[in-house]
Design an enzyme around this catalytic site. Structure first.
Site: not given
Length: 144
Positions: A58, A38
């Site tokens: 995740e 990210e």
């Protein structure tokens, strides 16, 4: 409560990178997953080594990426590839992602031995093109 707080801090760091007036270059090798991916997606340019594993793991725990990774990955890769990465959480090799038509995730794939030299060259080319980079400061020495 802690998770939400750290997601907000990561998001503000990514937004600061995106809003930077000077180009920000992420150099990736080995593994780039979760918050690291990210963060790299928030950079203006991304250089990657062959064999780098890229993923949003995740989601295997039932969590969504909390710093805008789903939106940025969608814009960089397109719907099908991004959705597959977001749903599976499985690592994908950088060469495969780079070979996808229309991908904007990686600007260059550079072998590890050439990182420092070619990254400096890339920065120099940006400096000449944009005229806005004041200096090049590596954060770490890749492949030491």
């Amino acid at each position: 409560m802690t998770r939400g707080w750290s997601s907000r801090r990561l998001l503000s760091a990514i937004l600061a990178l995106e809003a930077a007036t000077k180009p920000v270059i992420a150099v990736l090798h080995s593994v780039c997953m979760g918050g690291g991916l990210e963060l790299a997606l928030g950079c203006h340019y991304r250089i990657v080594a062959p064999g780098c594993n890229v993923a949003l793991p995740e989601v295997k725990l039932g969590l969504l990426p909390g710093a805008g990774g789903t939106q940025r990955l969608l814009r960089a890769l397109g719907v099908e590839a991004a959705l597959n990465m977001m749903v599976s959480g499985q690592p994908v090799k950088s060469e495969w992602l780079f070979s996808m038509p229309g991908q904007q995730l990686f600007n260059k794939v550079i072998s590890c031995e050439k990182y420092t030299h070619l990254t400096c060259l890339f920065v120099h080319l940006l400096r000449c093109k944009n005229g806005c980079i004041a200096r090049y400061t590596p954060i770490f020495t890749p492949c030491s």
